[in-house]
Design a protein around this motif. Sequence first.
Motif, PDB file in Angstrom:
ATOM      1  N   SER A  35       0.837  -1.198   0.000  1.00 12.58           N
ATOM      2  CA  SER A  35       0.000   0.000   0.000  1.00 12.58           C
ATOM      3  C   SER A  35       0.872   1.249   0.000  1.00 12.58           C
ATOM      4  N   THR A  68       0.181   5.872  -0.369  1.00 11.85           N
ATOM      5  CA  THR A  68      -0.848   6.901  -0.506  1.00 11.85           C
ATOM      6  C   THR A  68      -0.960   7.292  -1.986  1.00 11.85           C
ATOM      7  N   LEU A  69      -2.028   8.019  -2.303  1.00 13.84           N
ATOM      8  CA  LEU A  69      -2.201   8.507  -3.681  1.00 13.84           C
ATOM      9  C   LEU A  69      -0.985   9.312  -4.130  1.00 13.84           C
ATOM     10  N   TYR A 117       1.978   7.026  -4.833  1.00 13.58           N
ATOM     11  CA  TYR A 117       1.860   6.336  -6.131  1.00 13.58           C
ATOM     12  C   TYR A 117       2.233   7.289  -7.255  1.00 13.58           C
ATOM     13  N   LYS A 137      -4.648   7.051  -9.143  1.00 13.87           N
ATOM     14  CA  LYS A 137      -6.008   6.660  -8.728  1.00 13.87           C
ATOM     15  C   LYS A 137      -6.312   5.219  -9.130  1.00 13.87           C
ATOM     16  N   LYS A 184      -4.592   3.041  -6.575  1.00 17.36           N
ATOM     17  CA  LYS A 184      -5.289   3.081  -5.281  1.00 17.36           C
ATOM     18  C   LYS A 184      -6.583   2.277  -5.380  1.00 17.36           C
ATOM     19  N   GLU A 199      -5.734  -1.325  -5.162  1.00 15.84           N
ATOM     20  CA  GLU A 199      -5.383  -1.658  -3.772  1.00 15.84           C
ATOM     21  C   GLU A 199      -6.649  -1.831  -2.921  1.00 15.84           C
ATOM     22  N   GLU A 200      -7.634  -0.953  -3.135  1.00 17.84           N
ATOM     23  CA  GLU A 200      -8.825  -0.992  -2.275  1.00 17.84           C
ATOM     24  C   GLU A 200      -9.844  -2.032  -2.730  1.00 17.84           C
TER      25      GLU A 200
END
Length: 350
Positions: free
Chosen positions: A17, A19-20, A23, A218, A221, A224-225
């Motif tokens: 992981s 953060t935006l 990345y 994005k 992310k 990832e989510e």
Amino acid sequence: MNKNIRTLIQALAENHSLTLDEYEALITARDQEAADLLAQLARTAREAVYGREVYTRGLIEISNICKNDCLYCGIRGSNANCDRYRLTPEDILACCQEGYALDFRTFVLQGGEDGYFTDQVLCPLIREIKARWPDCAVTLSLGERSRESYQRLFDAGADRYLLRHETADEAHYRSLHPPAMSFARRMECLRDLKEIGYQVGCGFMVGSPGQTPKTLAKDLKFIEEFQPDMCGIGPFIPHRDTPFRDCPPGDVALTCYLLSIIRLISPAILLPATTALGTIHPTGREMGVRAGANVVMPNLSPVAVRKKYALYDNKICTGEESAQCRGCLSARMESVGYSLVTHRGDIKKI
Ligand code: SAM
Ligand code: FES
């Protein structure tokens, strides 16, 4: 590669992981050293789960008739130059039979959003495939449908569904699609598929017009989510009969870089080295596998229709027999130290 980027890559490999902003920084700072480190960590992560096995799926392109009009896509409804075709259920069963004899244990039925393929047509077809070849998985990639339809197809025996999200940025999504399509609806479909119990694949094109490091961050992310089981990424390649005809194609090195990052986000994910990657570079699929991909999808469609399923210009593997396609990919994988395997190739839960 500066020290910050090395730290970010190590954090990604350990925590899966970022953060935006992180990345985005990782994408913006891409250089050869960072790519090599990412690829090496991605190979280690992939081999811990899958060894050196590459999973294979037989791709059957069931129809190039489509009611949608995605701006990037060569078979978009408004392309009057597209020579349309549709396979019959008998044609599709014949492809599966040929595929089974060639050791395929997953069949991917992919096509445009063709109104002919109602649940009444697809459910008996899926049941027949599962009855004749019970050790095979059926993957569908037929675009957006109602939740009830997805449920019926699942109940008929479909195991997996591929629906690329295309971009996780709403404004970017709008710029790639006609007004009749919406980002919210795409996301709803993906959630429905997951809730129903499919193994779900999302994905996006690398280098689609309007894509930036921010929109790519994005996408990462979102992956990832959402935690998809599969993720199809390949370079955008222009098609001469679309509004994006003059846009530059996506980049092979950036595609491999992103494959490595996705492998580190989700070590067990099923990640194809796509035909589009093999189209923009003669050894693109081998490079994809060395960057962390672990799936290839040789073409099982009848040779007579392959050229007609032209999503983009100069698509490879449109003249070969299915056996040649499988043999060619098998040799390509062996050349970089990997081997194709004969089983369904489900995701390994770790
Ligand atoms: N109709 C289904 C759907 O929309 O998911 C499946 C077929 S659609 C052609 C499969 C994928 O092809 C799309 O999700 C898109 O990412 C990819 N694609 C379409 N046009 C492309 C292009 N010009 N270059 C690279 N990939 C493309
Ligand atoms: Fe429908 Fe591409 S616009 S498959």
